[in-house]
Design a protein around this motif. Structure first.
Motif, PDB file in Angstrom:
ATOM      1  N   GLY A 123       0.789  -1.222   0.000  1.00 44.29           N
ATOM      2  CA  GLY A 123       0.000   0.000   0.000  1.00 44.29           C
ATOM      3  C   GLY A 123       0.820   1.271   0.000  1.00 44.29           C
ATOM      4  O   GLY A 123       0.270   2.359   0.213  1.00 44.29           O
ATOM      5  N   THR A 124       2.126   1.172  -0.251  1.00 43.35           N
ATOM      6  CA  THR A 124       2.973   2.364  -0.298  1.00 43.35           C
ATOM      7  C   THR A 124       2.543   3.275  -1.449  1.00 43.35           C
ATOM      8  O   THR A 124       2.330   2.820  -2.569  1.00 43.35           O
ATOM      9  CB  THR A 124       4.452   1.969  -0.471  1.00 43.35           C
ATOM     10  N   ILE A 125       2.422   4.580  -1.159  1.00 44.57           N
ATOM     11  CA  ILE A 125       1.995   5.563  -2.146  1.00 44.57           C
ATOM     12  C   ILE A 125       3.191   6.402  -2.580  1.00 44.57           C
ATOM     13  O   ILE A 125       3.920   6.935  -1.740  1.00 44.57           O
ATOM     14  CB  ILE A 125       0.887   6.465  -1.570  1.00 44.57           C
ATOM     15  N   ASN A 126       3.385   6.510  -3.880  1.00 46.92           N
ATOM     16  CA  ASN A 126       4.531   7.251  -4.406  1.00 46.92           C
ATOM     17  C   ASN A 126       4.209   8.738  -4.525  1.00 46.92           C
ATOM     18  O   ASN A 126       3.122   9.127  -4.951  1.00 46.92           O
ATOM     19  CB  ASN A 126       4.930   6.699  -5.775  1.00 46.92           C
ATOM     20  N   MET A 127       5.188   9.557  -4.136  1.00 46.54           N
ATOM     21  CA  MET A 127       5.040  11.012  -4.195  1.00 46.54           C
ATOM     22  C   MET A 127       6.313  11.651  -4.727  1.00 46.54           C
ATOM     23  O   MET A 127       7.328  10.975  -4.917  1.00 46.54           O
ATOM     24  CB  MET A 127       4.727  11.574  -2.800  1.00 46.54           C
ATOM     25  N   GLN A 128       6.236  12.935  -4.952  1.00 46.88           N
ATOM     26  CA  GLN A 128       7.395  13.707  -5.402  1.00 46.88           C
ATOM     27  C   GLN A 128       8.257  14.046  -4.200  1.00 46.88           C
ATOM     28  O   GLN A 128       7.753  14.294  -3.107  1.00 46.88           O
ATOM     29  CB  GLN A 128       6.919  14.983  -6.082  1.00 46.88           C
ATOM     30  N   PRO A 292       2.294   4.378   4.359  1.00 48.69           N
ATOM     31  CA  PRO A 292       3.677   4.422   3.865  1.00 48.69           C
ATOM     32  C   PRO A 292       3.782   5.180   2.548  1.00 48.69           C
ATOM     33  O   PRO A 292       2.899   5.053   1.680  1.00 48.69           O
ATOM     34  CB  PRO A 292       4.037   2.945   3.689  1.00 48.69           C
ATOM     35  N   ILE A 293       4.818   5.979   2.402  1.00 52.54           N
ATOM     36  CA  ILE A 293       5.025   6.734   1.165  1.00 52.54           C
ATOM     37  C   ILE A 293       6.454   6.529   0.674  1.00 52.54           C
ATOM     38  O   ILE A 293       7.369   6.249   1.454  1.00 52.54           O
ATOM     39  CB  ILE A 293       4.746   8.240   1.353  1.00 52.54           C
ATOM     40  N   SER A 294       6.615   6.665  -0.632  1.00 46.38           N
ATOM     41  CA  SER A 294       7.936   6.632  -1.253  1.00 46.38           C
ATOM     42  C   SER A 294       8.118   7.919  -2.036  1.00 46.38           C
ATOM     43  O   SER A 294       7.156   8.651  -2.283  1.00 46.38           O
ATOM     44  CB  SER A 294       8.087   5.413  -2.172  1.00 46.38           C
ATOM     45  N   PHE A 295       9.350   8.203  -2.425  1.00 49.17           N
ATOM     46  CA  PHE A 295       9.649   9.428  -3.155  1.00 49.17           C
ATOM     47  C   PHE A 295      10.255   9.082  -4.511  1.00 49.17           C
ATOM     48  O   PHE A 295      11.302   8.428  -4.576  1.00 49.17           O
ATOM     49  CB  PHE A 295      10.621  10.305  -2.371  1.00 49.17           C
ATOM     50  N   ASP A 296       9.586   9.513  -5.569  1.00 50.27           N
ATOM     51  CA  ASP A 296      10.076   9.284  -6.926  1.00 50.27           C
ATOM     52  C   ASP A 296      10.416   7.811  -7.152  1.00 50.27           C
ATOM     53  O   ASP A 296      11.417   7.465  -7.768  1.00 50.27           O
ATOM     54  CB  ASP A 296      11.295  10.161  -7.207  1.00 50.27           C
TER      55      ASP A 296
END
Length: 313
Positions: A123-128, A292-296
């Motif tokens: 469920g990790t969401i990708n962001m800038q 959870p989030i990731s970057f690029d």
């Protein structure tokens, strides 16, 4: 961590990382049992140091130097032990072998946990990436301890996957003037431009809190911008007093400048705190579900170096 406390800390880890390997290299002759114990311990301790030690404070170049010293000690010691036999070591040697093996096993267990915590959760969401062009280090981040501080992010339901991020200079550390801790602007992260990591609506904006090297436990987020995007709330905290560029209700585009890094809230050092949560807005003391989030496309974790090429305008 202030310089007074920092030097004994890094001295301890230098001894833990390199001490046994250097001793092995200097010893005229060691049994192969001792050589194996030292090799196992040193390998596990060096891997653990990659994520346990705040290298952004000391410099990642120092990490590289210590790893080379440890590897050199093991190589020299290993060459010397080629002519040694498998004789049982004496009482002192046996005691040292047991201590090294148990310590190595402890670090090995931590390394397995750290490897698991470095994987992006479901469920990790990708962001800038939320900062202007530069080189940065993650000082807290990951899916679980030991990459997350159990008494910090991991102890807060909404911040299980939160990140703390600092900027690195050309020396790969975060201090502009290392020995002077009194001025906030001597941190490399001070006044860096913060960018919106996603498009959405500003639902929480606070400015006007003073920047300070002491912690504000009543308003831990300090000056903050919270953005509601795609059903989640993304909070960016510890902004500089007077730097916030948006108001509640504003529509925000990903990459838009929203403020600058300061030292407001529950922090003693300028850094960006960012986390995402799902649920109704609850402000500083939220117990919402962490997201959870990731970057690029990259899931970050403690001591990972990340590079941004995004302009600040």
């Amino acid at each position: 961590m202030e310089p007074v406390a920092a030097f004994p800390w890094i001295a301890l880890f230098t001894i833990l990382m390199c001490g046994p390997a250097v001793w092995l290299a200097l010893k005229s002759k060691a049994s192969r049992w001792i050589t194996l114990c030292v090799t196992f311990y040193t390998a596990m301790a060096c891997v653990a140091a990659l994520y346990l030690v705040p290298w952004s404070f000391y410099s990642y170049y120092l990490l590289a130097i210590l790893l080379v010293i440890a590897a050199g000690g093991l190589i020299v010691g290993g060459i010397k032990s080629r002519s040694a036999d498998w004789r049982r070591p004496g009482k002192l040697g046996l005691f040292a072998a047991i201590v090294l093996t148990l310590s190595g096993a402890y670090f090995a267990a931590m390394n397995v946990r750290a490897l698991s915590a470095a994987q992006p959760p479901e469920g990790t969401i990708n962001m800038q990436f939320p900062l202007e062009a530069g080189r940065y280090a993650v000082t807290q981040g990951g899916a679980a301890p030991p990459l997350q501080n159990p008494n910090g992010h991991a102890g807060n339901p909404s911040q299980l996957y939160a990140y703390d991020i600092v900027a690195l200079n050309s020396g790969l550390h975060s201090q502009t003037q290392y020995l002077d801790w009194s001025e906030l602007e001597f941190r490399e992260m001070w006044d860096r431009v913060v960018l919106a990591p996603c498009s959405g609506t500003a639902i929480w904006v606070r400015d006007g809190l003073e920047d300070s090297p002491t912690s504000d436990d009543e308003r831990p987020a300090g000056n903050v911008v919270g953005i509601e995007c795609d059903g989640i709330i993304v909070n960016l905290a510890h902004l500089r007093n007077g730097s916030v560029l948006v108001s509640e209700g504003d529509q925000i585009e990903a990459g838009q400048p929203i403020g600058r890094i300061g030292s407001s809230g529950r922090t003693i050092d300028p850094h960006l705190h960012i986390h995402a949560e799902r649920g109704p807005f609850k402000g500083d003391f939220s117990d919402n579900e962490a997201v959870p989030i990731s970057f690029d496309g990259a899931f970050a974790f403690r001591n990972r170096i990340m590079t941004s090429s995004q302009p600040a305008e």
